[in-house]
Enzyme design. Sequence first.
Site, PDB file in Angstrom:
ATOM      1  CG  ASP A   1     -52.443  46.206  -8.066  1.00 54.23           C
ATOM      2  OD1 ASP A   1     -51.862  45.843  -9.092  1.00 54.23           O
ATOM      3  OD2 ASP A   1     -53.217  45.472  -7.421  1.00 54.23           O
TER       4      ASP A   1
HETATM    5  C1  FRU Z   1     -53.860  43.068  -9.095  1.00 49.41           C
HETATM    6  C2  FRU Z   1     -53.300  42.164  -8.019  1.00 49.41           C
HETATM    7  C3  FRU Z   1     -54.139  42.209  -6.754  1.00 49.41           C
HETATM    8  C4  FRU Z   1     -53.154  41.814  -5.695  1.00 49.41           C
HETATM    9  C5  FRU Z   1     -51.880  42.450  -6.175  1.00 49.41           C
HETATM   10  C6  FRU Z   1     -50.627  41.668  -5.875  1.00 49.41           C
HETATM   11  O1  FRU Z   1     -52.907  43.456 -10.028  1.00 49.41           O
HETATM   12  O2  FRU Z   1     -53.179  40.840  -8.492  1.00 49.41           O
HETATM   13  O3  FRU Z   1     -55.290  41.402  -6.797  1.00 49.41           O
HETATM   14  O4  FRU Z   1     -53.509  42.265  -4.423  1.00 49.41           O
HETATM   15  O5  FRU Z   1     -52.009  42.595  -7.583  1.00 49.41           O
HETATM   16  O6  FRU Z   1     -49.482  42.382  -6.235  1.00 49.41           O
END
Ligand code: FRU
Length: 540
Positions: A22
């Site tokens: 992300d």
């Molecule tokens: C989305 C996610 C979020 C989390 C992050 C962990 O891709 O699962 O919900 O904060 O990635 O890396």
Amino acid sequence: ENVKQVHRTGYHFQPKQNWINDPNGPMYYKGVYHLFYQYNPKGAVWGNIVWAHSVSTDLINWTPLEPAIFPSKPFDKYGCWSGSATILPGNKPVILYTGIVEGPPKNVQVQNYAIPANLSDPYLRKWIKPDNNPLVVANNGENATAFRDPTTAWLDKSGHWKMLVGSKRNRRGIAYLYRSKDFIKWTKAKHPIHSQANTGMWECPDFFPVSLKGLNGLDTSVTGESVKHVLKVSLDLTRYEYYTVGTYLTDKDRYVPDNTSVDGWAGLRYDYGNFYASKTFFDPSKNRRILWGWANESDSTAHDVAKGWAGIQLIPRTLWLDTSGKQLMQWPIEELETLRGSKAKFSTKQELAKGQLVEVKGITAAQADVEVTFSFKSLAKAEPFDPKWLEYDAEKICSLKGSTVQGGVGPFGLLTLASEKLEEYTPVFFRVFKAQNTHKVLMCSDATRSSLKEGLYRPSFAGFVDVDLATDKKISLRSLIDNSVVESFGAKGKTCISSRVYPTLAVYENAHLYVFNNGSETITVENLDAWSMKKPLRMN
Ligand code: FRU
């Protein structure tokens, strides 16, 4: 050639090595754009998550800095997960992020904050995690292991801050709303801002205003008569994102989607392909709202490990409300055009009879930006839309009606990343169907034939395009092609599809680009401009 590098992107953001997911906390501060992102410093698989940090003055060239936030305290010892930046009055950035706490129990998620150590450093290299963390814990009936990804906060008229945290209760997806006077003490509102049964965990919620009066973006705190609001969630059950356009009832702190928008899997998507955990921010320097999204690999984990990297960020997009008020429009940030190099152009209109394929020559087709407009005389030959397809999603229709299946009006479009003898190609195309009193326009980006390599995920990504072709009789397509990614914008940004593909023959100078038509109605290429895309001078 180094096989490891053949699928690395030329101008899509990626670090030198390792896993990324992300985009986090994008913001503009003192002339500098900041991009943080989920990063594993130790390998090409998910884990050991920190906030990697890169800065840019043009959203094209990036300078990597040391990770901004990494596990170091009991409240984030097992991971620094996604979150957002808010600029407080006085131009003071603050980050809200999810920490995975030192258990037991395992995997408990809390919301923390971090502040810059030195506000006079425009690069904001060092971040402090104050001792009064965590700010928000799941102590009020929330599910502590599904409680994460705080949004950018907004300020209401009475001086209260609001922010959302994504969650679920059983199968109900929830965006909890929290209020604060001082950004430190947060209280959960009695009702979530919004929730929906049977949608599962709402990851990475995003909530922001869009203008009813043009393309300009708005600061996250703007409310009033001339704005609508957008709520986006990332559904971990399908790994797709959905958004609605609606009304934010500021007095009740509830959000109500318009009746033209639906929650859940039948809803609108920023992108009908590989695009997840996205986040927007307001760029005050150009009065626009910019969207960042992540695309993971469609290759196996073993190959990710072998090549030493996994994941890219897609090209940032400017986003605004369509004049219909029913959906968003998206377009690659204008800065991308500075990377356009040598250009190919059709000097005259080009007719494409049924079965015709015309090559676009004179550019590096493996790393290109293509803009094309197609027109046709009539929709009379459009194929009937089978009523039983009403129960299908667009992807299933695309998998039945691929680019080689002859049609009436369409399939027509681009063949990207094509090998010379067409052993490999990734078509991006339109197909028009005649439905009751209307036409349905399907846009596909089909990875089925993208590679001779085994073990890849090869989806037939597709979405419908809300255009009136009976009146317009033309439709445009732009594709950003970059070695292992094809990112496409249909009808000036109404429907977008990104896909990851791994050709073995159609690489570097051996990749070709064509326009094609496989429908019985002749299609005219009104104009076509294609550019070789340069690499940014600095990226990683
Ligand atoms: C989305 C996610 C979020 C989390 C992050 C962990 O891709 O699962 O919900 O904060 O990635 O890396």
